[in-house]
Design a protein around this motif. Structure first.
Motif, PDB file in Angstrom:
ATOM      1  N   LEU A 384     -19.131  47.070 137.839  1.00 14.51           N
ATOM      2  CA  LEU A 384     -19.712  46.072 138.744  1.00 14.51           C
ATOM      3  C   LEU A 384     -19.522  44.651 138.188  1.00 14.51           C
ATOM      4  O   LEU A 384     -19.162  43.724 138.926  1.00 14.51           O
ATOM      5  CB  LEU A 384     -21.203  46.367 138.930  1.00 14.51           C
ATOM      6  CG  LEU A 384     -21.891  45.683 140.101  1.00 14.51           C
ATOM      7  CD1 LEU A 384     -21.291  46.117 141.425  1.00 14.51           C
ATOM      8  CD2 LEU A 384     -23.390  45.970 140.091  1.00 14.51           C
ATOM      9  N   ALA A 385     -19.756  44.504 136.879  1.00 13.40           N
ATOM     10  CA  ALA A 385     -19.602  43.173 136.273  1.00 13.40           C
ATOM     11  C   ALA A 385     -18.146  42.716 136.344  1.00 13.40           C
ATOM     12  O   ALA A 385     -17.865  41.560 136.701  1.00 13.40           O
ATOM     13  CB  ALA A 385     -20.060  43.219 134.808  1.00 13.40           C
ATOM     14  N   LEU A 386     -17.224  43.633 136.042  1.00 11.69           N
ATOM     15  CA  LEU A 386     -15.803  43.263 136.082  1.00 11.69           C
ATOM     16  C   LEU A 386     -15.367  42.963 137.520  1.00 11.69           C
ATOM     17  O   LEU A 386     -14.677  41.969 137.775  1.00 11.69           O
ATOM     18  CB  LEU A 386     -14.948  44.398 135.500  1.00 11.69           C
ATOM     19  CG  LEU A 386     -15.102  44.642 133.988  1.00 11.69           C
ATOM     20  CD1 LEU A 386     -14.475  45.963 133.583  1.00 11.69           C
ATOM     21  CD2 LEU A 386     -14.470  43.508 133.195  1.00 11.69           C
ATOM     22  N   GLU A 387     -15.788  43.821 138.446  1.00 11.39           N
ATOM     23  CA  GLU A 387     -15.434  43.577 139.854  1.00 11.39           C
ATOM     24  C   GLU A 387     -16.087  42.297 140.370  1.00 11.39           C
ATOM     25  O   GLU A 387     -15.509  41.575 141.176  1.00 11.39           O
ATOM     26  CB  GLU A 387     -15.855  44.768 140.721  1.00 11.39           C
ATOM     27  CG  GLU A 387     -14.973  45.997 140.508  1.00 11.39           C
ATOM     28  CD  GLU A 387     -15.335  47.164 141.425  1.00 11.39           C
ATOM     29  OE1 GLU A 387     -14.553  48.114 141.481  1.00 11.39           O
ATOM     30  OE2 GLU A 387     -16.421  47.111 142.080  1.00 11.39           O
ATOM     31  N   GLY A 388     -17.302  42.054 139.881  1.00 12.29           N
ATOM     32  CA  GLY A 388     -18.001  40.822 140.274  1.00 12.29           C
ATOM     33  C   GLY A 388     -17.190  39.602 139.901  1.00 12.29           C
ATOM     34  O   GLY A 388     -17.123  38.625 140.664  1.00 12.29           O
ATOM     35  N   ALA A 389     -16.545  39.654 138.743  1.00  7.66           N
ATOM     36  CA  ALA A 389     -15.732  38.523 138.290  1.00  7.66           C
ATOM     37  C   ALA A 389     -14.362  38.507 138.950  1.00  7.66           C
ATOM     38  O   ALA A 389     -13.762  37.459 139.138  1.00  7.66           O
ATOM     39  CB  ALA A 389     -15.573  38.583 136.781  1.00  7.66           C
ATOM     40  N   ILE A 390     -13.868  39.709 139.320  1.00  9.11           N
ATOM     41  CA  ILE A 390     -12.500  39.788 139.864  1.00  9.11           C
ATOM     42  C   ILE A 390     -12.483  39.555 141.377  1.00  9.11           C
ATOM     43  O   ILE A 390     -11.807  38.659 141.862  1.00  9.11           O
ATOM     44  CB  ILE A 390     -11.847  41.140 139.486  1.00  9.11           C
ATOM     45  CG1 ILE A 390     -11.581  41.171 137.969  1.00  9.11           C
ATOM     46  CG2 ILE A 390     -10.543  41.352 140.238  1.00  9.11           C
ATOM     47  CD1 ILE A 390     -11.090  42.506 137.431  1.00  9.11           C
ATOM     48  N   TRP A 391     -13.217  40.367 142.136  1.00 12.57           N
ATOM     49  CA  TRP A 391     -13.094  40.206 143.596  1.00 12.57           C
ATOM     50  C   TRP A 391     -14.417  40.161 144.370  1.00 12.57           C
ATOM     51  O   TRP A 391     -14.433  39.816 145.540  1.00 12.57           O
ATOM     52  CB  TRP A 391     -12.192  41.290 144.191  1.00 12.57           C
ATOM     53  CG  TRP A 391     -12.629  42.726 143.953  1.00 12.57           C
ATOM     54  CD1 TRP A 391     -12.209  43.529 142.953  1.00 12.57           C
ATOM     55  CD2 TRP A 391     -13.535  43.517 144.739  1.00 12.57           C
ATOM     56  NE1 TRP A 391     -12.796  44.768 143.038  1.00 12.57           N
ATOM     57  CE2 TRP A 391     -13.618  44.797 144.138  1.00 12.57           C
ATOM     58  CE3 TRP A 391     -14.302  43.272 145.891  1.00 12.57           C
ATOM     59  CZ2 TRP A 391     -14.406  45.809 144.638  1.00 12.57           C
ATOM     60  CZ3 TRP A 391     -15.087  44.283 146.391  1.00 12.57           C
ATOM     61  CH2 TRP A 391     -15.141  45.540 145.769  1.00 12.57           C
ATOM     62  N   ARG A 392     -15.507  40.529 143.716  1.00 13.77           N
ATOM     63  CA  ARG A 392     -16.760  40.528 144.480  1.00 13.77           C
ATOM     64  C   ARG A 392     -17.341  39.124 144.647  1.00 13.77           C
ATOM     65  O   ARG A 392     -18.301  38.933 145.392  1.00 13.77           O
ATOM     66  CB  ARG A 392     -17.796  41.427 143.808  1.00 13.77           C
ATOM     67  CG  ARG A 392     -17.533  42.914 144.000  1.00 13.77           C
ATOM     68  CD  ARG A 392     -18.647  43.747 143.412  1.00 13.77           C
ATOM     69  NE  ARG A 392     -18.305  45.157 143.363  1.00 13.77           N
ATOM     70  CZ  ARG A 392     -18.608  46.031 144.329  1.00 13.77           C
ATOM     71  NH1 ARG A 392     -19.254  45.617 145.398  1.00 13.77           N
ATOM     72  NH2 ARG A 392     -18.262  47.290 144.211  1.00 13.77           N
ATOM     73  N   GLY A 393     -16.809  38.167 143.909  1.00 15.10           N
ATOM     74  CA  GLY A 393     -17.261  36.778 144.036  1.00 15.10           C
ATOM     75  C   GLY A 393     -18.694  36.573 143.608  1.00 15.10           C
ATOM     76  O   GLY A 393     -19.433  35.789 144.236  1.00 15.10           O
ATOM     77  N   PHE A 394     -19.136  37.266 142.565  1.00 15.13           N
ATOM     78  CA  PHE A 394     -20.518  37.121 142.105  1.00 15.13           C
ATOM     79  C   PHE A 394     -20.758  35.718 141.560  1.00 15.13           C
ATOM     80  O   PHE A 394     -19.899  35.144 140.889  1.00 15.13           O
ATOM     81  CB  PHE A 394     -20.791  38.122 140.975  1.00 15.13           C
ATOM     82  CG  PHE A 394     -21.168  39.505 141.448  1.00 15.13           C
ATOM     83  CD1 PHE A 394     -21.021  39.881 142.779  1.00 15.13           C
ATOM     84  CD2 PHE A 394     -21.672  40.440 140.542  1.00 15.13           C
ATOM     85  CE1 PHE A 394     -21.355  41.164 143.192  1.00 15.13           C
ATOM     86  CE2 PHE A 394     -22.009  41.724 140.956  1.00 15.13           C
ATOM     87  CZ  PHE A 394     -21.843  42.079 142.282  1.00 15.13           C
TER      88      PHE A 394
END
Lengths: 426, 297
Positions: A384-394
């Motif tokens: 989730l943290a990696l995806e948040g930085a990559i494409w989830r736009g967290f």
């Protein structure tokens, strides 16, 4: 502090020399990311070409011209074979359709498709459930036929030859009434005169071309905010977590190896503290985690087009994930007293974490009940943290939860590991 | 000097060390001779500071307890289990352990070169330890204990699983270390090793030291009588000059002083066909002390 780096350097050297361990740390994550990324990317709705089995029973210049015309399109892939095989392949779902060009097709030529159904001399078969592809194939066939027809009349000479053939057939035919026949012959004579005398450059200015059907399709990239742009956006974060899992497992086993093989005793005898010994192991594990993550991110970005939404957030996510798995490594290392026990139990726990954390089934595809269970797995929070930085736009605030959970997991596991290890020592 | 007073260590119900006390003088080799499970390794582990005794006191040459890491710098330990990294070369192992002891630069190069030469591994210094024979690994294990040039050396069964050639190399190495003036504690369950190498030997069993003396002292105190067996050419007409049992032409003499008895026999003009002297050894000492053989278990 120097002892810390001396020990970390030694552990990294040992990892580098352990080919099997190295494969799981770096090779396997790449394999996962690339293999599954390719699969997810290629199944994203793009049609790579309708697979059509072709049985050319006519084998004339015209039938060959038809197949050549069809092959010009990227949207179709032809597989020549016999009639029975072609029908069988459609039945078994190995190709989408069959096209049988029957004997006599060449005599009808480009006008084969315009006759009565009994005169067409070709047959197309397809699974009725493939309605979209059926329409698509019909369009491609029509286009090919029109192209062949166009080729017959594209120049005054080819048109002249065509008109003369028709004249001969008309003269030989007895089906038409004399008056109608005369009328047509008169039309053909005038057309013949027209074609014999017209300048070919003037002639070619008119007409139509199937190569340019007048329909232009603009490429419009879909706007993808907060969703993966390709399968690799999903599989590379997952691959990173597999790398971290392997780092934790490898170093946990190396930790117990130190204890069982006597080197831990020598380390304890050396003028270094227990904290330095464990710190060295942790530092080596952390460096491995960061290196694996960096390698995957770099290759993902430059080779597979993984778009990084926020580099700063990504660095934070990688650091926190690395720290989490250093702690997990320490916890796993005290699960048993032998390498076999720690290796078996460690991988068992890590695989369960991966199973429920999105390491096997991407979080995006998980059913809701599984998503609920996934909260207990650090893999989930890492992804989730990696995806948040990559494409989830967290935002930074949104990142705090996964990062905090990761650090929490790491600290708790590390403390448990140290506690049990000190009990072993005593 | 190493001074150990009343060391006790328990693991649950088992008492691994039970009031162990001894002193090792500077430059001396003290052997701890006992069967497996006698408490030798536990004693060594307490001596090097990796296990804390439940009670008792250890002091090294007046500098303090080895639980202090500065005191531990003075100790070299070759554990019974091979404490080397098998995926590193001999040189890499030595450099790693040397750096942990704070040795760097030229000094490290000198020490590594010395240790490789001492262990006879210079030719194979760039090969991974896992490719070595058991004896070579043992020699590397010993070299790693010596990399920081410690005055005190603890060797825990350093010849386990070693071929005769390497065993001999290890013996010669230990004798050289002894002649350099190092203080050594050597644990073994092989009495031949203790007899060859040790100035004094402590017999240890079930966590207790049963006896401690020089080899000759132990033999004298606990070895029992020596036995002289003689086969005579013919029985003499006059009485024998020694006390013994006669069976046909065979004479058996049990004595505390075999040399004196032999001198009497040779001065009597008797002719011998065969003669043998069975002197007590440390195995006999252990048997007499415990009622068991050293390698019963």
């Amino acid at each position: 502090m120097k002892s810390l780096f001396v020990m970390a350097y030694k552990d990294l050297k040992l990892l580098w020399r352990d080919r099997a361990g190295l494969f799981f740390v770096i090779g396997f994550p790449f394999l996962m990311a690339i293999l599954f990324g390719s699969i997810f990317s290629s199944s994203g709705g793009r049609v790579s070409g309708i697979r059509v089995a072709v049985a050319d029973e006519d084998s004339t210049a015209t039938s060959i011209a038809l197949t050549e015309e069809l092959e010009k399109s990227d949207a179709i892939r032809l597989y020549p074979m016999g009639r029975e095989d072609a029908v069988d392949k459609v039945r078994k779902g190995k190709v989408s359709a069959y096209l049988i060009i029957e004997e006599g097709f060449g005599e009808l030529g480009a006008f084969a498709m315009f006759g009565d159904s009994g005169d067409k001399k070709f047959e197309v078969g397809m699974d009725p459930s493939r309605t979209a592809e059926a329409g698509y194939l019909r369009g491609l066939l029509t286009k090919a036929m029109f192209s062949m027809m166009h080729n017959r009349i594209a120049t005054p000479d080819s048109m002249l030859s065509f008109i003369r053939e028709q004249k001969k057939e008309l003269e030989a035919s007895s089906e038409l009434e004399d008056e109608q026949s005369k009328l047509l012959l008169d039309y053909f004579d005038k057309t013949e005169y027209f074609l014999e005398n017209i300048d070919s450059s003037v002639y070619s200015q008119g007409g139509f071309s199937m190569d340019n059907d007048g329909i232009e399709i603009e490429s419009v990239e879909r706007q993808r905010d907060n969703e993966p742009r390709s399968g690799f956006d999903i599989t590379f974060p997952t691959g990173i977590l597999w790398g971290l899992l392997a780092c934790a497992a490898s170093f946990a086993v190396s930790m117990v190896q130190e204890r069982t093989r006597g080197t831990y005793l020598r380390l304890k005898l050396a003028p270094v503290s227990l904290a330095q010994i464990l710190g060295g192991k942790g530092l080596a594990c952390f460096i491995s985690c960061i290196s694996v993550s960096a390698a995957l991110i770099i290759v993902g970005y430059f080779v597979f087009g993984v778009n990084i939404g926020s580099l700063g957030m990504l660095i934070l996510a990688v650091i926190c994930s690395g720290l989490c798995f250093v702690g997990i490594m320490m916890g796993i290392s005290v699960l048993g007293k032998t390498e076999q026990a720690v290796g078996g139990a460690g991988w068992g726990i890590l695989l369960i974490m991966a199973m429920f954390g999105g390491g096997m089934i991407p979080l995006a595809f998980m059913p809701s009940w599984m998503l609920t269970i996934s909260h207990i797995s650090p893999i989930k929070w890492g992804i989730l943290a990696l995806e948040g930085a990559i494409w989830r736009g967290f935002s930074f605030t949104e990142m705090l939860l996964p990062l905090g959970v990761l650090l929490g997991f790491g600290i708790v596991s590390f403390v448990i590991g140290i506690f049990v290890l000190s009990r072993y020592d005593n | 000097m190493i001074k150990v007073e009343n060391l006790t260590k328990r693991f649950g119900e088992i008492t691994a060390a039970d009031g162990v006390s001894f002193e090792v003088n500077s430059g001396e080799i003290l052997g701890l001779l006992g069967p497996n499970g006698a408490g030798k390794t536990t004693t060594i582990n307490m001596l090097v500071g990796v296990q804390q005794p439940d009670s008792g006191k250890i002091e090294l040459d007046g500098v303090g307890n080895p639980l202090d890491k500065d005191v531990r710098k003075l100790i070299g330990n070759a554990p019974q289990s091979l404490a080397i990294y098998e995926d590193l070369t001999a040189e890499e192992n030595l450099r790693f352990f040397g750096r942990l002891y704070g040795i760097t630069g030229k000094n490290l190069n000198v020490r590594v070169k010395w240790a490789l030469s001492f262990s006879g591994l210079t030719e194979r210094k760039n090969d991974k330890a896992k490719t070595y024979s058991g004896g070579m690994k043992r020699r590397l294990n010993l070299a790693c204990a010596l990399i920081h040039d410690p005055p005190f050396l603890l060797l825990d069964e350093p010849t386990v699983g070693v071929d005769p050639q390497s065993r001999n190399h290890i013996f010669e190495s230990i004798e050289k270390l002894h002649s350099d003036g190092r203080t050594i504690i050597y644990t073994t369950h092989y009495m031949e090793e203790a007899q060859r190498l040790c100035d004094r030997v402590a017999i240890i069993d079930k966590g207790k030291i049963l006896a401690l003396d020089t080899v000759n002292g132990l033999l004298d105190s606990y070895g029992g009588l020596s036995v002289i067996n003689v086969k005579l050419e013919s029985l003499p007409e006059k009485p024998l000059p020694v006390d013994g049992n006669v069976d046909g032409n065979n004479l058996r003499i049990e004595t505390e002083k075999p040399l004196e008895e032999l001198a009497k026999l040779s001065g009597s003009g008797l002719k011998f066909l065969e003669l043998s002297v069975d002197r007590a050894d440390l195995e006999t000492v252990f048997l007499n002390l415990t009622g068991r053989r050293l390698r019963d278990r």
